[in-house]
Design an enzyme around this catalytic site. Structure first.
Site, PDB file in Angstrom:
ATOM      1  N   GLU A 102      -2.513  -1.685  -3.252  1.00  0.00           N
ATOM      2  CA  GLU A 102      -3.650  -1.018  -2.622  1.00  0.00           C
ATOM      3  C   GLU A 102      -3.436   0.493  -2.601  1.00  0.00           C
ATOM      4  O   GLU A 102      -2.302   0.963  -2.507  1.00  0.00           O
ATOM      5  CB  GLU A 102      -3.817  -1.485  -1.172  1.00  0.00           C
ATOM      6  N   HIS A 119       0.871  -1.181   0.000  1.00  0.00           N
ATOM      7  CA  HIS A 119       0.000   0.000   0.000  1.00  0.00           C
ATOM      8  C   HIS A 119       0.905   1.227   0.000  1.00  0.00           C
ATOM      9  O   HIS A 119       1.249   1.761   1.057  1.00  0.00           O
ATOM     10  CB  HIS A 119      -0.907  -0.014   1.232  1.00  0.00           C
ATOM     11  N   HIS A 156      -7.311  -7.184   7.358  1.00  0.00           N
ATOM     12  CA  HIS A 156      -7.110  -6.257   8.468  1.00  0.00           C
ATOM     13  C   HIS A 156      -7.223  -7.006   9.783  1.00  0.00           C
ATOM     14  O   HIS A 156      -8.249  -7.582  10.107  1.00  0.00           O
ATOM     15  CB  HIS A 156      -8.090  -5.079   8.459  1.00  0.00           C
ATOM     16  N   HIS A 170       6.073   3.836   4.541  1.00  0.00           N
ATOM     17  CA  HIS A 170       6.481   2.429   4.636  1.00  0.00           C
ATOM     18  C   HIS A 170       6.947   1.974   3.260  1.00  0.00           C
ATOM     19  O   HIS A 170       8.131   2.100   2.944  1.00  0.00           O
ATOM     20  CB  HIS A 170       5.395   1.537   5.256  1.00  0.00           C
ATOM     21  N   HIS A 213       0.286  -6.813   9.360  1.00  0.00           N
ATOM     22  CA  HIS A 213       0.721  -6.508  10.722  1.00  0.00           C
ATOM     23  C   HIS A 213       0.861  -7.765  11.578  1.00  0.00           C
ATOM     24  O   HIS A 213       1.920  -8.015  12.177  1.00  0.00           O
ATOM     25  CB  HIS A 213      -0.245  -5.528  11.385  1.00  0.00           C
TER      26      HIS A 213
END
Length: 247
Positions: free
Chosen positions: A76, A44, A200, A51, A224
């Protein structure tokens, strides 16, 4: 049929960016993920490059093309012209469009399909003309009307935002409530001919129940939680654990 795993490399890139050094290597860890069964890699790229950097994208594209030609690259982002130009230049198999403000820490809601339908339709068609599969970020409790509007854009898939479900890690009753919403929306999407992705706050612990609730789940994009586990188990073993959890 098990959902496929796309490993989101944003957290790896964020760790790298703490120092002006080339490690941890985004492509090296992406290679380990693909060697151990991941179906694809997700990034993303945000405008501030906090990042994933724009310069990472050609390297990831080359990794897939040169070493893992059956893998997929999923990019994304919010569909500004700059983002769309960046995505098209790196020829992803899939683009996931998210309604993020550039200042958001992370994606935290789906599109207003009924309000943004005309805008999304033009973006979706632009990408599909390039042969790109398009997925639209979607709230987990999306109504039939909303999903019909998503379908009307010409998108191939929706990606259900599973943050509310992931946030119930210490509350089984709430987890069941969130799963029920996802199950209902997944059924409607399937009836409408929309493919279903999810992402997510997904973990090895909560993935199996999600896969049971949405048997038509095609792909999960995980960053994550997977990166956190990789600090403990290593990337290779972590990817294998997540693939097993996908069913």
């Amino acid at each position: 049929m098990s959902a496929k795993l796309s490993v989101n490399l944003n957290a790896v890139a964020m760790l790298r960016n703490r120092r002006d050094l080339p490690w941890p290597s985004v492509t090296a860890l992406g290679r380990i993920a693909l060697e151990n069964g991941a179906h694809g890699l997700t990034v993303h790229p945000r405008p501030d490059q906090r990042h994933i950097r724009f310069s990472d994208l050609p390297a990831i594209r080359a990794l897939i093309d040169d070493e893992f030609p059956n893998a997929e690259f999923n990019i994304e982002g919010y569909p500004t012209d700059a983002f769309l130009d960046l995505a098209e230049a790196n020829e992803p198999e899939q683009v996931t469009l998210v309604p993020d403000d550039p200042t958001q820490a992370t994606s935290d809601h789906g599109w207003d399909f009924e309000g943004k339908g005309n805008y999304l339709r033009s973006v979706v068609q632009r990408l599909k003309k390039r042969g790109v599969r398009v997925s639209l970020f979607c709230d987990p409790d999306a109504s039939r009307a909303a999903l019909e509007a998503a379908k009307a854009t010409g998108a191939d898939r929706v990606e259900f935002y599973t943050g509310p479900y992931g946030g119930t890690y210490d509350d089984p009753a709430r987890a069941a409530e969130e799963l029920a919403k996802l199950e209902a929306a997944g059924k409607i999407a399937d009836e409408l001919g929309l493919g279903v992705n999810a992402g997510h706050d997904l973990t090895v612990e909560n993935l199996p129940a999600l896969a049971r609730a949405i048997p038509n789940l095609l792909e999960v994009s995980i960053g994550h939680g997977l990166t956190a586990d990789a600090l403990e188990y290593g990337m290779a073993a972590t990817v294998q654990r997540f693939i097993k959890a996908c069913g």
